[in-house]
Design a protein around this motif. Structure first.
Motif: not given
Length: 181
Positions: A66-93
């Motif tokens: 998975l490749e994320v490319t961003a203009d550093p003057a406009a956007v910050t980017a982070r990537v993580e890969v999760l194992d949701p298993g029986a369930g996980t909640t993903v939060d965002r601002a």
């Protein structure tokens, strides 16, 4: 806003890679800000649209990248890969854009959206800020999923290898990041 993007709708670019989402998502609109791409196993990085673009890559369980490319003057980017298993909640601002990409199998998002391998869901704006992601038990014989994700077809159950790649895109300028498909 939530938008489900099926794998067969991803745009083929640079030979062995598929563009999942980008801002802008069509040429000759507002200035380029970011892109999320799936690279086939063994495929190197794609060409960055801007000199100095920041690139974040994450190896996926199925061998793709998975490749994320961003203009550093406009956007910050982070990537993580999760194992949701029986369930996980993903939060965002509320100010951020979140791209969820299913990898290695199927995932159930919000108990109602079944994502197959390489399907994605983009979340932006004020709804939803929290999403539940889990492994489904599998589809019923007619392809539908019951409310609790269970099914009556034991042959089509998914293995435990499905993961969710979580791409978090935020504004480098302290403003709300928006996305228009």
């Amino acid at each position: 806003m939530r938008l489900l993007l099926r794998a067969n709708a991803h745009r083929q670019v640079d030979g062995g890679c598929r563009e999942v989402a980008a801002a802008p998502d069509t040429p000759r609109r507002e200035p380029w800000q970011w892109q999320v791409r799936l690279l086939a196993e063994g495929h190197g990085p794609t060409t960055a649209p801007l000199p100095g673009a920041r690139r974040v890559t994450e190896a996926l369980p199925d061998g793709a990248l998975l490749e994320v490319t961003a203009d550093p003057a406009a956007v910050t980017a982070r990537v993580e890969v999760l194992d949701p298993g029986a369930g996980t909640t993903v939060d965002r601002a509320e100010d951020d854009v979140l791209v969820l990409v299913s990898t290695g199998g199927r995932l159930l998002v919000e108990g109602r959206h079944l994502l197959a391998d390489a399907d994605a869901m983009v979340l932006a704006g004020d709804d939803p800020l929290h999403v539940d992601v889990r492994h489904p038990d599998g589809p019923s014989r007619d392809g539908s999923v019951s409310r609790d994700g269970s099914c009556d077809d034991p042959v089509s159950r998914d293995g435990p290898d499905a993961r969710v790649a979580v791409v978090r895109l935020g504004s480098a300028r302290g403003r709300t990041l928006s996305w228009v498909p």
